[in-house]
Scaffold this active site. Structure first.
Site, mmCIF file in Angstrom:
data_model
loop_
_atom_site.group_PDB
_atom_site.id
_atom_site.type_symbol
_atom_site.label_atom_id
_atom_site.label_comp_id
_atom_site.label_asym_id
_atom_site.label_seq_id
_atom_site.Cartn_x
_atom_site.Cartn_y
_atom_site.Cartn_z
ATOM 1 N N LYS A 222 -21.548 23.203 23.381
ATOM 2 C CA LYS A 222 -20.701 22.533 22.670
ATOM 3 C C LYS A 222 -19.272 22.110 23.257
ATOM 4 O O LYS A 222 -18.968 21.271 23.649
ATOM 5 C CB LYS A 222 -20.831 22.741 21.162
ATOM 6 N N GLU A 228 -19.803 33.490 27.824
ATOM 7 C CA GLU A 228 -21.134 33.849 28.170
ATOM 8 C C GLU A 228 -21.953 32.825 28.918
ATOM 9 O O GLU A 228 -22.717 33.035 30.175
ATOM 10 C CB GLU A 228 -22.200 34.160 26.988
ATOM 11 N N GLY A 283 -22.471 23.949 15.962
ATOM 12 C CA GLY A 283 -23.686 24.271 16.710
ATOM 13 C C GLY A 283 -24.810 24.897 16.370
ATOM 14 O O GLY A 283 -25.951 24.660 16.925
ATOM 15 N N ARG A 284 -24.968 25.641 15.076
ATOM 16 C CA ARG A 284 -26.113 25.853 14.678
ATOM 17 C C ARG A 284 -26.910 24.861 13.702
ATOM 18 O O ARG A 284 -27.888 25.057 13.074
ATOM 19 C CB ARG A 284 -26.019 27.048 13.440
ATOM 20 N N GLU A 369 -23.932 32.647 9.903
ATOM 21 C CA GLU A 369 -22.826 32.135 10.483
ATOM 22 C C GLU A 369 -22.230 30.932 9.140
ATOM 23 O O GLU A 369 -21.102 30.757 9.384
ATOM 24 C CB GLU A 369 -22.887 31.387 11.829
ATOM 25 N N HIS A 400 -47.399 46.096 9.334
ATOM 26 C CA HIS A 400 -47.564 47.573 10.040
ATOM 27 C C HIS A 400 -46.416 48.135 10.453
ATOM 28 O O HIS A 400 -46.529 49.065 11.118
ATOM 29 C CB HIS A 400 -48.611 47.219 11.115
ATOM 30 N N LYS A 520 -14.217 37.894 20.317
ATOM 31 C CA LYS A 520 -14.104 37.172 21.645
ATOM 32 C C LYS A 520 -12.826 37.300 22.194
ATOM 33 O O LYS A 520 -12.671 37.899 23.484
ATOM 34 C CB LYS A 520 -14.382 35.714 21.195
HETATM 35 O O1 F6P Z 1 -19.449 31.989 18.795
HETATM 36 C C1 F6P Z 1 -20.166 31.550 18.066
HETATM 37 C C2 F6P Z 1 -20.571 30.171 18.419
HETATM 38 O O2 F6P Z 1 -19.181 29.336 18.397
HETATM 39 C C3 F6P Z 1 -21.602 29.492 17.552
HETATM 40 O O3 F6P Z 1 -21.139 28.806 16.430
HETATM 41 C C4 F6P Z 1 -22.035 28.264 18.685
HETATM 42 O O4 F6P Z 1 -23.342 28.016 18.298
HETATM 43 C C5 F6P Z 1 -22.127 29.262 19.948
HETATM 44 O O5 F6P Z 1 -20.850 30.071 19.783
HETATM 45 C C6 F6P Z 1 -22.126 28.637 20.974
HETATM 46 O O6 F6P Z 1 -21.127 27.755 21.281
HETATM 47 P P1 F6P Z 1 -21.138 26.695 22.536
HETATM 48 O O7 F6P Z 1 -22.079 25.700 22.220
HETATM 49 O O8 F6P Z 1 -19.689 25.927 22.422
HETATM 50 O O9 F6P Z 1 -21.246 27.185 23.845
#
Ligand code: F6P
Length: 564
Positions: A222, A228, A283-284, A369, A400, A520
């Site tokens: 987003k 990452e 995002g979620r 979240e 199990h 972060k």
């Molecule tokens: O760090 C949490 C977050 O902001 C989530 O809310 C989001 O889904 C995820 O990181 C990834 O964010 P992006 O789509 O901006 O890379």
């Protein structure tokens, strides 16, 4: 429908509504809880032989049995009053109207617009967001068809055979959950991989057996600023260029899904190959936006539109059904009841369908979240519990491993069981065996087994205390005909709206996520300190200093016996 976005202060400080703990219905629920807590589900079922039917609802293809919760008619009518007094329906309508209900970020929350049919309009701040959504859906459709049909060629002219989604959080969990859930409907001669973890293992293993000439990377972010994802995307670009020996190969092998065109361009992806979404999609809550591009390529546009229709059907139900019939409202208030009044700290989500094996992970982000918040919308510390911990595994595997604790442990875990009447892979009697376990587990949790029953069955006296099952452990059962794109959409929307209902009751902002920021920022400070040429003097707390120093010495001399 054109609405004036309400001022942020108007939404954040609803002064006409007393705080939650002073709400008459909340106070009455607390008193009612003391009565109900002394009851056992056995008694409640004995007193009312129709309970199992009375406490079920059917809507949008889902059968929702909530009879095995510790509730009575009074519980439901007090919650109906609470929902009324807290104006949950008005808040729902404000969301659907595009008001800025994400107060801390001053944003509209409009994932519901992502699944509105093309003939609807929803002007927000002067722009019809439904038209925007369908414009992107059409671009996605064209692209997905090109990839699926082999017309989208890689740099060397070969058709795409592998699709790798690179993203994290909502930019990963939705795509991977949906791909796994709908694998049955997917194009089997395409391979899909999902890279999220910054641990290089994730990327290296994902591309290990892939031919770069046939591989398409979808960089999903987003913000296009997530460390990452950018780290993995950079490695993906290097891998591709190394294999194809040409920088210009990126154009045919990388597309982006983002709200941030500038950063996409800065990364080196042509914005013509960017699929857009908007800051009003959390995002979620984004799996059916362009973030679902990998899903659309996998299952095809037609099935993707079916999934959107499933979401939309639940949206319409949520928007129009009265509280007593409204599945997300009921699921939401039951979660509040179990968590705040009965004190159960977690919720287990157990899909009895292997295709849904990533659903618990997906729901963890959606629920935790969204509702893992400690202040109200106006910034006051809450004086009650907010979001419970969600977790789970597909049945029957969990039975199990951890079900022992659910049945006889000292912590009560309300469980959502999810199952289907028909298997997508019917094979002998597998499916009836699978489904018998849902019914049996819910039954065992609710009714347990008494000492008397054990003795009458001739149990060895020494084992009786060990074998007693107290029961009285709540569960919901959600049943549907079979897993389909449409059904998946409805199921996800059910949970989304249930999260919304809980958030409104707790008066929290379910749509921000400030809590993820501090870690972060600290990591960004620590990254340069982990290299061998970084200064040895560190300015953290003594534990962090020692851990970093030990890590560095382990890394450098392999023994961890440096000076720390
Ligand atoms: O760090 C949490 C977050 O902001 C989530 O809310 C989001 O889904 C995820 O990181 C990834 O964010 P992006 O789509 O901006 O890379």
């Amino acid at each position: 429908m054109n609405v004036r976005p309400r001022l942020i202060e108007e939404i954040a400080t609803p002064m006409t509504t007393p705080p939650l703990l002073e709400q008459p219905a909340w106070v009455a629920l607390a008193a009612h809880r003391d009565e109900v807590k002394s009851r056992h589900l056995r008694e409640l079922f004995d007193e009312d032989p129709t309970r199992g039917l009375r406490y079920h609802r059917q809507a949008v293809g889902l059968y929702f049995d909530f009879s095995k919760n510790l509730i009575t008619d009074e519980t439901l009518s007090l919650f109906a009053q609470l929902v009324r007094d807290l104006k949950v329906e008005q808040r729902r309508d404000a969301m659907f109207a595009g008001e800025h209900i994400n107060v801390s970020q001053d944003r509209a929350v409009l994932h519901v617009a992502l699944r509105m049919p093309k003939d609807r309009t929803l002007p927000v701040d002067g722009v019809d967001v439904v038209a925007q959504v369908h414009h992107v859906l059409e671009r996605m459709t064209t692209f997905a068809n090109q990839v699926r049909g082999g017309q989208w060629r890689g740099h060397t002219g070969k058709p795409i055979k592998n699709v790798v989604n690179v993203g994290i959080g909502g930019s990963d969990l939705g795509p991977v959950m949906a791909y796994e859930a709908l694998r049955h409907f997917s194009m089997r001669d395409l391979t899909f991989r999902f890279v999220s973890n910054v641990d290089a293992t994730d990327f290296v293993e994902a591309v290990y057996d892939l031919d770069a000439e046939e591989t398409l990377f979808i960089i999903s972010s987003k913000t296009f600023g997530t460390l990452e994802t950018l780290t993995n995307a950079t490695s993906a670009r290097r891998w591709l260029v190394e294999h194809l020996g040409d920088d210009t190969a990126v154009a045919k092998h990388f597309v982006a899904v983002s709200t941030n065109a500038e950063k996409v361009a800065a990364f080196g992806i042509d914005v013509a190959n960017m699929f857009e979404f908007w800051d009003w999609v959390g995002g979620r809550y984004s799996m059916e936006s362009a973030i679902g591009l990998s899903t659309m390529i996998a299952i095809g546009p037609e099935n993707f539109y079916e999934m959107l229709a499933g979401f939309h059907a639940m949206d319409e139900h949520f928007r129009s059904a009265p509280f007593e019939e409204n599945l997300p409202m009921l699921l939401g208030v039951l979660a509040v009841w179990n968590h705040d009044f009965l004190g159960f700290p977690t919720v287990g989500v157990m899909p009895y369908d292997q295709y849904l094996h990533r659903l618990p992970a997906y729901l963890q982000q959606l629920t935790m979240e969204s509702n893992g918040k400690h202040v109200t919308r106006s910034g006051e510390r809450v004086a009650y519990e907010t979001g419970p911990i969600y977790w789970g595994e597909p049945g029957t595997n969990g039975q199990h491993s951890f079900y022992q604790l659910i049945h006889q442990g000292t912590t009560t875990v309300p469980v959502d069981f999810i199952g289907f009447a028909n298997s997508l892979n019917p094979l002998d009697d597998h499916h009836d065996i699978l489904m018998s376990n849902i019914f049996a587990q819910a039954q065992a949790l609710a009714f347990g087994k008494t000492e008397e029953e054990l003795r009458s069955e001739g149990a060895d006296e020494r084992t009786v205390p060990h074998r007693v099952m107290e029961g009285n452990r709540p569960s919901n059962v959600i049943l549907a005909t079979e897993l389909s794109p449409r059904l998946l959409g409805s199921l996800i929307a059910l949970y989304e709206h249930s999260v919304f209902v809980q958030g409104v009751i707790w008066d929290i902002d379910s749509f921000d996520q400030w809590g993820v920021e501090l870690g972060k920022q600290l990591a960004v400070t620590i990254i340069p300190e982990l290299t061998s040429d970084a200064p040895t003097k560190l300015a953290h707390d003594s534990s962090t200093n020692a851990l970093i120093t030990y890590y560095r010495s382990l890394k450098e001399n392999g023994r961890g016996d440096g000076d720390f």
